[in-house]
Design an enzyme around this catalytic site. Structure first.
Site, short mmCIF file in Angstrom:
data_model
loop_
_atom_site.label_atom_id
_atom_site.label_comp_id
_atom_site.label_asym_id
_atom_site.label_seq_id
_atom_site.Cartn_x
_atom_site.Cartn_y
_atom_site.Cartn_z
N CYS A 180 -6.32 4.17 -3.86
CA CYS A 180 -6.44 2.71 -3.35
C CYS A 180 -7.72 2.21 -3.78
O CYS A 180 -7.59 1.14 -4.35
CB CYS A 180 -6.40 2.79 -1.71
SG CYS A 180 -5.03 3.74 -0.99
N ASP A 209 0.92 -1.11 0.04
CA ASP A 209 0.11 -0.01 0.13
C ASP A 209 0.96 1.21 0.18
O ASP A 209 1.70 1.56 1.02
CB ASP A 209 -0.97 0.00 1.08
CG ASP A 209 -2.17 0.85 1.11
OD1 ASP A 209 -2.25 1.68 0.15
OD2 ASP A 209 -3.06 0.89 2.00
N GLN A 223 -0.56 1.75 -5.82
CA GLN A 223 -0.15 3.16 -6.68
C GLN A 223 1.07 3.54 -6.20
O GLN A 223 1.57 2.85 -5.16
CB GLN A 223 -1.16 4.34 -6.36
CG GLN A 223 -1.37 4.65 -4.91
CD GLN A 223 -2.29 3.92 -3.95
OE1 GLN A 223 -3.58 3.75 -4.70
NE2 GLN A 223 -2.35 3.72 -2.79
N HIS A 272 -11.05 -2.16 1.70
CA HIS A 272 -11.08 -1.11 1.20
C HIS A 272 -12.33 -1.02 0.10
O HIS A 272 -12.01 -0.10 -0.81
CB HIS A 272 -9.77 -0.23 0.96
CG HIS A 272 -9.75 1.35 1.06
ND1 HIS A 272 -8.80 1.93 0.99
CD2 HIS A 272 -10.82 2.18 1.63
CE1 HIS A 272 -9.05 3.41 0.97
NE2 HIS A 272 -10.34 3.26 1.62
#
Length: 553
Positions: free
Chosen positions: A53, A13, A321, A114
């Protein structure tokens, strides 16, 4: 056999492409992740479908641009912020986990989700991983926030303060004006109406204060399947717990094909590391977190070797990302990663925000020690593993990803992605074009974020860059770069420096028209209504009045 291998997908992440040894870092120690590069393929132009995200993960699971599933926002906020929001990955979307489960795979998601949880009640679990093809879930329903860890500050406080200033000023001026008008006899204000108005304001402030005071308990918790097992989340040995769950899942499924998605909390803030790693790296707590994640990857690779599964397993490592360059702690310590030579970072479609690690290892099948510089996407994993599982790609929708295996095996040398479309939330921001008869990789920007301060590499004043209004600069004609010559996107080309300038723009505009025609209107999962906290959707292992506390870990 190329049929039905085990699949392990490891996703970091906010990890920068420049944070890993195999991508050139010489000070962070990542020997286990680097081992994937030595024993497999390194993709050097691997692109996340979004620089945020939630949409990036939606694209990863479905093989489709997030705009197609309604997982791209038209508002400023592009991700889910609360566990009790009603938006999420629609049940109509087909994930690779659904297709692999239908083919007999045991499936698990461990770590960050998420992508939503509930729709209409606190136990309908309409967006839960179980509803998207995962048999087993152990992890966080939302994400890791600074607010989740005491003493790490807040990602909301500044924004809330800014948002409240104007309404409070307007309310104050209105009340004073009404009082003056009442006093001098210009207007008669019913005291009952005034009382109701003050009551509404008071209740709103109480709810807001309650929510942010209890933010950790309401949004930062650990679940096993449908049950909350730790609320609020404890960071103590958290990576070890996630890793143990992953290893146990592998151990339970040595005789049948399995899909494991291990979605790390590292290195999103709040940063954390266990005692074995704290203070051991050369890059503070951020470096400690990277090195702890690398240890975890090593544990997963070792358990495969222990069960003689290495040759039967495709392992993939990436980040959702690029690094969040604006992440600076209250003490001034850099808590964001390193994107190497690439400009910008998370929330931006400059290369630093979307060019991510892409490592794939499958001994005996995938080439070893090979670097591939063709444009590839995290959406390609969908098509790749669906084919390996002997499943069929959905025929009722557009799948934007392509099977990577021919490229990984050296059977072809060109990517099937002639064009890649880079969205900033729901707004088409840039287009990448890799012509079949050229080594050039053209990138066209229709708008770019306004950095603050102007001479910086990010939007430090707002913590992330936004996608519309006064936060961007539109470009007419668009900015043009050739990434094969200028990967750092330093010098835009002009008609004077590139003779094919207008021809390139014409081709890209035609591609945009074709792409736009392929889009269909879908419900916006990231509308304000779907983003807002809804108390009746709140998951709580005790009760709101008991501060939602439990610890079964």
């Amino acid at each position: 056999s190329l049929s039905k291998p085990n699949i392990i997908l490891l996703m970091a992440d906010d990890l920068g492409i420049g944070d890993l040894g195999c991508y050139g870092n010489r000070t962070l120690r990542t020997p286990n992740i680097d081992r994937l590069a030595v024993e497999g393929v390194t993709l050097t132009q691997h692109i996340a479908a979004s620089p945020l995200c939630t949409p990036s993960r939606a694209a990863f699971l479905t093989g489709r641009y997030p705009i197609r599933s309604g997982m791209a926002a038209f508002s400023r906020v592009g991700v889910f912020l609360f566990s009790a929001s009603s938006g999420g990955l629609p049940s109509e979307e087909i994930t690779f986990s659904k297709l692999l489960k239908q083919k007999g795979y045991a499936t698990a998601l461990i770590g960050k989700w998420h992508l939503g949880m509930n729709c209409e009640s606190s136990n309908d679990f309409c967006h839960h991983p179980h509803n998207h093809g995962f048999d087993y879930f152990y992890g966080l329903p939302v994400t890791n926030f600074r607010d989740c860890k005491l003493g790490q500050g807040s990602v909301f406080l500044k924004g809330v303060q800014k948002a409240l200033v104007t309404p409070i000023q307007i309310t104050g001026i209105a009340l004073v004006s009404l009082a003056i008008a009442q006093y001098i006899g210009l207007l008669t204000v019913p005291f009952q109406a005034l009382g109701y108005f003050l009551l509404i304001i008071t209740i709103s402030l109480v709810v807001l204060i309650f929510f942010f005071y209890h933010f950790r308990h309401l949004n930062c918790f650990l679940m096993r399947d449908h049950q909350i097992i730790q609320q609020p989340l404890s960071y103590e040995n958290l990576t070890q717990r996630l890793t143990k769950e992953a290893m146990q899942f592998i151990g339970r499924n040595t005789d049948a094909p399995f899909l494991l998605v291990l979605s790390y909390l590292h290195v999103h803030t709040a940063l954390y590391a266990s005692e074995n790693f704290k203070g051991k790296s050369k890059h503070g707590l951020y470096g400690d977190a990277v090195e702890e994640m690398d240890w975890s990857v090593g544990q997963v690779l070792d358990v495969l070797k222990k069960h003689n599964l290495s040759e039967k397993t495709l392992v993939y490592f990436t980040s959702d990302q690029g690094a969040h360059v604006e992440e600076i702690s209250s003490a001034g310590e850099v808590h964001g990663g390193y994107n190497g030579i690439y400009k910008g970072g998370k929330s931006m479609n400059w290369e630093g925000g979307i060019r991510v690690p892409g490592l794939l290892r499958w001994p005996g099948v995938v080439q070893a020690g090979v670097y591939i510089d063709e444009p590839t996407s995290n959406m390609d994993i969908f098509a790749t593993i669906v084919k390996l599982a002997d499943a069929q790609l959905p025929s009722d929708r557009i799948i934007d990803g392509h099977d990577l295996l021919p490229l990984l095996q050296g059977k072809v040398t060109r990517s099937r992605h002639e064009f890649l479309f880079h969205y900033c939330n729901a707004y088409l921001n840039a287009v990448r074009w890799h012509p079949g008869n050229s080594e050039s990789v053209w990138k066209v920007f229709f708008f770019t974020p306004n950095f603050s301060p102007e001479d910086s590499n990010g939007c430090y004043d707002s913590h992330v860059c936004f996608c519309h209004g006064g936060f961007i600069t539109q470009h007419d004609p668009p900015l043009l770069f050739d990434l094969s010559r200028d990967p750092g996107e330093k010098v835009p080309l002009t008609p004077e420096t590139e003779s094919r300038f207008y021809e390139i723009l014409r081709v890209v505009h035609q591609a945009v028209e074709n792409h736009t025609r392929s889009l269909h209107a879908v419900p916006n999962q990231l509308s304000w209504d779907n983003l807002l906290w809804k108390p009746w959707l709140q998951l709580c292992c005790s009760s709101l009045f008991q501060s939602c506390y439990c610890d079964y870990e």
